[in-house]
Scaffold this motif. Structure first.
Motif: not given
Length: 164
Positions: A97-103
């Motif tokens: 979730g953090v990775g997708v949010g940062l993307f």
């Protein structure tokens, strides 16, 4: 007959599944390479006919079955075990979730080709996109913008101009 055609049929002749035709006999008598290869294949086939497979140990099946039962009784280990543990699965979900949010939030900032704009770069504290900063950008890139006049001298294609 040529050597390629002979080589396709040579394993059958060497194994004794078929007899050589008259053309093949003529080719073997005239071509030393093919005759030598046929002789080597026949020797190999004769050696394979003499070979006997060794008998397995009388307890082979019993030991194999016991080993299979031992392996089946062991707990399964591997990277898929992690997905079965709730704590690790939750941690992986949070990281994804953090990775997708940062993307998706990475591209929302203001892009400046020269890097970050500091207060000393802005005369009088002008904000990016304001009239003062636009005039400063035009002043810095005067040489680049002056070459755009050359585009006015180019002949434009009629079909591009005709499309509304």
């Amino acid at each position: 007959m040529n050597c390629e055609e002979i080589r396709e049929r040579m394993p059958e002749v060497a194994a004794g599944f078929g007899e050589a035709t008259a053309e093949e006999h003529n080719h073997f008598s005239s071509c030393i390479g093919c005759a030598g290869q046929l002789k080597a294949m026949r020797e190999t086939m004769a050696l394979l006919d003499e070979w006997q497979t060794p008998e397995p140990s009388p307890y082979f099946d019993v030991r194999l079955q016991a080993r299979l039962r031992e392996e089946m009784a062991k707990p399964q280990a591997g990277w898929m075990q992690w997905f079965r543990r709730p704590v690790l699965a939750a941690a992986l979900t949070v990281l994804m979730g953090v990775g997708v949010g940062l993307f998706f939030t990475r591209g929302t900032g203001i892009y400046t080709p020269g890097g970050d704009i500091s207060i000393s770069d802005n005369l009088g504290g002008s904000q990016p996109g304001s009239a003062v900063s636009d005039l400063q950008a035009l002043d810095k890139n005067h040489d680049l913008y002056s070459d755009f006049e050359l585009l006015d001298d180019l002949q434009v294609q009629q079909d591009v101009v005709a499309n509304p």
